[in-house]
Scaffold this motif. Structure first.
Motif, mmCIF file in Angstrom:
data_model
loop_
_atom_site.group_PDB
_atom_site.id
_atom_site.type_symbol
_atom_site.label_atom_id
_atom_site.label_comp_id
_atom_site.label_asym_id
_atom_site.label_seq_id
_atom_site.Cartn_x
_atom_site.Cartn_y
_atom_site.Cartn_z
ATOM 1 N N GLY A 64 0.742 -1.122 -0.076
ATOM 2 C CA GLY A 64 -0.048 0.015 -0.117
ATOM 3 C C GLY A 64 0.752 1.335 -0.006
ATOM 4 N N ALA A 65 1.696 1.189 0.779
ATOM 5 C CA ALA A 65 2.732 2.201 0.965
ATOM 6 C C ALA A 65 3.406 2.558 -0.295
ATOM 7 C CB ALA A 65 3.717 2.201 2.304
ATOM 8 N N ALA A 113 12.836 1.484 -9.102
ATOM 9 C CA ALA A 113 12.566 0.261 -8.214
ATOM 10 C C ALA A 113 12.961 0.487 -6.579
ATOM 11 C CB ALA A 113 12.459 -1.020 -8.609
ATOM 12 N N ARG A 114 14.315 0.747 -6.740
ATOM 13 C CA ARG A 114 14.990 0.674 -5.467
ATOM 14 C C ARG A 114 14.499 2.093 -4.697
ATOM 15 N NH1 ARG A 114 17.347 -2.163 -1.521
ATOM 16 N NH2 ARG A 114 18.803 -0.937 -0.381
ATOM 17 N N SER A 115 14.476 3.244 -5.515
ATOM 18 C CA SER A 115 14.276 4.427 -5.086
ATOM 19 C C SER A 115 12.591 4.341 -4.352
ATOM 20 C CB SER A 115 14.199 5.376 -6.133
ATOM 21 O OG SER A 115 13.937 6.736 -5.583
ATOM 22 N N LEU A 116 11.798 3.701 -5.035
ATOM 23 C CA LEU A 116 10.352 3.513 -4.665
ATOM 24 C C LEU A 116 10.442 2.744 -3.368
ATOM 25 C CD1 LEU A 116 8.643 2.866 -8.129
ATOM 26 C CD2 LEU A 116 8.387 4.776 -6.887
ATOM 27 N N HIS A 121 9.583 2.530 2.376
ATOM 28 C CA HIS A 121 9.973 2.179 3.842
ATOM 29 C C HIS A 121 9.956 3.212 4.827
ATOM 30 C CE1 HIS A 121 11.824 -0.231 6.922
ATOM 31 N NE2 HIS A 121 13.140 0.410 6.606
ATOM 32 N N GLN A 122 9.918 4.671 4.243
ATOM 33 C CA GLN A 122 9.861 5.832 5.011
ATOM 34 C C GLN A 122 8.370 5.966 5.582
ATOM 35 O OE1 GLN A 122 12.530 7.301 6.315
ATOM 36 N NE2 GLN A 122 13.176 5.549 5.280
ATOM 37 N N VAL A 123 7.414 5.821 4.616
ATOM 38 C CA VAL A 123 5.933 6.038 4.780
ATOM 39 C C VAL A 123 5.015 4.953 5.306
ATOM 40 C CG1 VAL A 123 5.999 8.125 3.151
ATOM 41 C CG2 VAL A 123 5.282 5.936 2.265
ATOM 42 N N CYS A 124 5.591 3.406 5.344
ATOM 43 C CA CYS A 124 4.807 2.524 5.562
ATOM 44 C C CYS A 124 4.725 2.527 7.052
ATOM 45 C CB CYS A 124 5.624 1.043 5.219
ATOM 46 S SG CYS A 124 4.582 -0.252 5.981
ATOM 47 N N SER A 127 6.820 -0.109 8.819
ATOM 48 C CA SER A 127 8.075 0.224 8.743
ATOM 49 C C SER A 127 8.246 1.237 9.978
ATOM 50 C CB SER A 127 8.714 0.911 7.426
ATOM 51 O OG SER A 127 8.692 -0.192 6.596
ATOM 52 N N LYS A 128 7.599 2.179 10.162
ATOM 53 C CA LYS A 128 7.717 3.364 11.131
ATOM 54 C C LYS A 128 7.571 2.710 12.406
ATOM 55 C CE LYS A 128 5.616 7.477 8.401
ATOM 56 N NZ LYS A 128 4.643 8.213 8.419
ATOM 57 N N ALA A 129 6.846 1.749 12.725
ATOM 58 C CA ALA A 129 6.661 1.235 14.013
ATOM 59 C C ALA A 129 7.596 0.437 14.378
ATOM 60 C CB ALA A 129 5.134 0.197 13.956
ATOM 61 N N THR A 130 8.323 -0.160 13.516
ATOM 62 C CA THR A 130 9.498 -1.130 13.895
ATOM 63 C C THR A 130 10.920 -0.687 13.940
ATOM 64 O OG1 THR A 130 9.484 -1.878 11.609
ATOM 65 C CG2 THR A 130 8.078 -3.352 13.260
ATOM 66 N N ARG A 131 10.988 0.892 13.388
ATOM 67 C CA ARG A 131 11.999 1.514 12.989
ATOM 68 C C ARG A 131 12.984 1.567 14.485
ATOM 69 N NH1 ARG A 131 10.582 5.193 9.603
ATOM 70 N NH2 ARG A 131 10.901 3.782 7.819
ATOM 71 N N GLY A 132 14.115 1.151 14.260
ATOM 72 C CA GLY A 132 15.068 1.203 15.514
ATOM 73 C C GLY A 132 14.988 0.123 16.306
#
Length: 139
Positions: A64-65, A113-116, A121-124, A127-132
């Motif tokens: 979705g992101a 593809a890599r850029s997308l 990963h920055q907006v998912c 990903s945000k919830a697990t970062r760090g």
């Protein structure tokens, strides 16, 4: 920045019985599954497990992101897939997880593809919830 309760658009509710060797179900009845430890961890492996459920949720959220980012960039991601591999292992605190996110985006070049994927990963939200807290590898 964390959201406030007044900003919540939807709340999923699930209840587990007997932990990793029991059952999980949502309050609306759309999900009702037997959970068992995988054979690799001494279980029967006959039901699903929390890592499979997390992988399913993370891959769907990341897809979705990716769609949000692709629309912003004007990129064609039709026919794309996102696969999440969630590993469970021992660490200094007992157990931890590690995640590999792999996206197959057939209609763009490798650099795009890599850029997308990196932008997704920055907006998912997953990903945000697990970062760090866990290691997430992107491919």
């Amino acid at each position: 920045m964390p959201i406030q309760q007044t900003d919540v658009l939807y709340t999923a509710v699930a209840t587990a019985e007997n932990g990793r060797d029991g059952r999980v179900a949502t309050d609306d009845g759309t999900l009702d599954l037997v959970v068992n430890p995988p054979k690799e961890m001494g279980g029967s492996g006959t039901g699903t497990n929390p890592e499979q459920l997390f992988a399913a949720g993370y891959s769907a959220c990341f897809q979705g992101a990716l769609g949000v980012v692709a629309r912003q960039e004007g990129a064609d991601i039709s026919g794309s897939t996102v696969t999440a591999k969630v590993g469970l292992g021992r660490n200094e605190d007992g157990f931890g997880i590690i995640v590999e996110i792999a996206a197959d985006i057939p209609n763009v070049d490798a650099g795009t593809a890599r850029s997308l994927v990196e932008k997704a990963h920055q907006v998912c939200p997953y990903s945000k919830a697990t970062r760090g807290d866990i290691t997430v590898t992107l491919a």
